[in-house]
Design an enzyme around this catalytic site. Structure first.
Site, PDB file in Angstrom:
ATOM      1  N   HIS A 249      92.277  26.435  45.741  1.00 15.79           N
ATOM      2  CA  HIS A 249      92.474  25.980  44.360  1.00 15.79           C
ATOM      3  C   HIS A 249      91.429  24.947  43.942  1.00 15.79           C
ATOM      4  O   HIS A 249      91.255  24.689  42.758  1.00 15.79           O
ATOM      5  CB  HIS A 249      93.883  25.392  44.205  1.00 15.79           C
ATOM      6  CG  HIS A 249      94.955  26.441  44.277  1.00 15.79           C
ATOM      7  ND1 HIS A 249      95.595  26.934  43.155  1.00 15.79           N
ATOM      8  CD2 HIS A 249      95.470  27.130  45.317  1.00 15.79           C
ATOM      9  CE1 HIS A 249      96.461  27.856  43.517  1.00 15.79           C
ATOM     10  NE2 HIS A 249      96.408  27.997  44.834  1.00 15.79           N
TER      11      HIS A 249
ATOM     12  N   ASP B 263      86.312  19.930  39.548  1.00 17.39           N
ATOM     13  CA  ASP B 263      87.677  20.465  39.432  1.00 17.39           C
ATOM     14  C   ASP B 263      87.627  21.953  39.741  1.00 17.39           C
ATOM     15  O   ASP B 263      86.736  22.651  39.239  1.00 17.39           O
ATOM     16  CB  ASP B 263      88.191  20.264  37.993  1.00 17.39           C
ATOM     17  CG  ASP B 263      89.672  19.932  37.947  1.00 17.39           C
ATOM     18  OD1 ASP B 263      90.397  20.362  38.855  1.00 17.39           O
ATOM     19  OD2 ASP B 263      90.096  19.257  36.991  1.00 17.39           O
TER      20      ASP B 263
END
Ligand code: ADQ
Length: 456
Positions: A154, A358
């Protein structure tokens, strides 16, 4: 696929009807096809159970495994969150490498592999979630497990030149080699992964197909995670969350929503907002930045540091620019209920999603889904959020450059309705086409044996 789907993640949902993008997607997927979801129990315990414990049954089963306080310290707070998280977010300087962390991490993974090896049936498919379990498949292969095993990262895949900072860098290829599909959020992540293996002397690593590693074939797959876009749009339209904002009509609302984490670029965002205020002429709109940032991982030192820095920056900007009837930055260090948050997104004129690194960033997608298409707000998005690959119609900024963010803010706050609508329409299409159902299907098709071209 005929066997059961078994998902492993660090946490399992505890509620009967879970909320939150990933959790809902996996819940729906497992409800449809049956299967098992395994994760750590909510609290560590000094008297752990030896095996998996059933915590819920129904359309699918949820199983928990216990962690001891020492495992929680070394595997979770230590190796996962103080070593891997900073390294993978390009902050090797924040790594805290301590004796016992790697042993704890490898120990938990080896113990889980042992439990899973006994538990798996020949046709079962295992889908491992995130950086807590990188070595899991390698451990399973050592035990002779031949099932299809997929992994989804992720967070960003690290840059090849940073990887040597990991004391276990030499075994990272073994960890990756255990998986059949190694899913990451973006094409840039796939590129970084291929470059790493190319540098490690793996021939053909820079091609398009599977990489041949340690005698196995691993397919790197860019599989950007999405949200339940239509559902989120409905929630936002119904939410009263935005009604609580009392602001004069000429004042604009700029919104930031993040876990309080150094990777999210909050100090830089505040600096960019401060630069807008400093350069503001009489014609530029007055704006308030509402930043919602609940603390996370407070037991890790780097998180206490970012919290202090942010307190200082907020005080300094408010002191400099505030007026008797206006506080430029409103900073809330608390979670906001999901439905209220959706209404706040809809009410905001601008969202600033400006991480320094991110994996994806779901806030960017939720903000777009929450907008009223007739009068949408504007998304300012960091080049370094994985979401920027799918969302080029946002105002893309460099979060290290306060002036760049100030200019984007001015542009966003003064953008014509026609431009806002056309940018939003394109963004909505991307968020809706590649939603969370698409993500699950894409990954599981690849894990079922489809090639990259076939799953696209
Ligand atoms: P996170 O780093 O947690 O996830 P993100 O993708 O932004 O980051 O997801 C956060 C979620 O928490 C969003 O659904 C958001 O609405 C919610 N949230 C954030 N702040 C909140 C607040 N103050 N109150 C209530 N809810 C809040 C990791 C990776 C990301 C990746 C996701 C999913 O770091 O890059 O997108 O996993 O893969």
């Amino acid at each position: 696929m005929t066997g059961r789907l078994i998902v492993l993640s660090n946490r399992i949902p505890t509620e009967a009807q879970p909320s939150g993008g990933l959790v809902v997607a996996l819940h729906d997927c497992l409800t449809q096809r049956g299967g098992i979801w395994i994760g750590a129990a909510a609290e560590p315990t000094a008297t752990p159970d030896e095996g998996f414990r059933t915590v819920a049954t129904g359309a699918y089963t949820r199983l928990a495994f216990d962690l001891t306080p020492q495992e929680f310290e070394t595997y979770y707070l230590g190796y996962a969150n103080s070593v891997l998280w900073p390294l993978f977010h390009r902050r090797a300087d924040l790594m805290d490498v301590q004796p016992g962390f790697a042993e704890g991490y490898l120990g938990v993974n080896a113990r889980l592999a042992g439990l899973l090896a006994d538990f798996l049936r020949p046709d079962d498919v295992l889908w491992v979630q995130d950086y807590h379990f990188l070595p899991l498949a390698h451990e399973l292969r050592r035990l002779g497990v031949t099932n299809r095993i997929g992994f989804f990262l992720h967070i960003p895949f690290p840059v090849a030149t940073d990887v040597p900072a990991l004391p276990e860098a030499a075994v990272l290829p073994d960890w990756v080699a255990g998986y059949d599909v190694f899913g990451v959020q973006t094409r840039a992540d796939v590129e970084r992964l291929r470059i790493l293996f190319d540098r490690n002397g793996v021939s053909g690593a820079l091609g398009d197909g599977p990489i041949r590693l340690r005698g196995r074939e691993v397919l790197p797959l860019a599989c950007p995670i999405g949200i339940d876009a239509k559902g989120y749009r409905e929630t936002a339209a119904k939410s009263a969350g935005g009604d609580r904002i009392a602001m004069p009509p000429q004042q604009k609302l700029v919104l930031g929503v993040d876990r309080l984490d150094y990777s999210k670029g909050l100090v830089q965002r505040f600096a960019g907002f401060g630069a807008y205020l400093s350069a503001r002429s009489g014609d530029d709109p007055q704006a308030t930045l509402l930043q919602i940032a609940p603390p996370s991982r407070e037991d890790v030192d780097a998180y206490q540091d970012i919290r202090m820095q942010l307190d200082l920056t907020t005080g300094s900007i408010n002191g400099e620019h505030g007026e008797i009837d206006w506080t430029p930055i409103r900073y809330i260090r608390r979670p906001v209920p999901r439905d209220d948050l959706a209404g706040l997104y809809r009410r905001a004129d601008v969202a600033m999603v400006t991480p320094l690194a991110d994996g994806m960033n779901l806030v960017a997608k939720e903000f777009v889904a929450a907008q009223d298409p007739a009068n949408p707000g504007v998304l300012i998005l960091s080049h370094f959020a994985g979401a920027a690959e799918q969302m080029p119609q946002a105002l893309i900024v460099n979060p290290y450059d306060a002036q760049d963010m100030a200019q984007a803010l001015r542009r966003a706050l003064t953008m014509t309705l026609a431009e806002r609508r056309s940018r939003h329409a394109a963004l909505w299409k991307a968020v809706d086409d590649e939603d969370i159902g698409w993500w699950t299907r894409r990954f599981l098709n690849a894990l079922g044996g489809a090639t990259v071209a076939e799953v696209a």
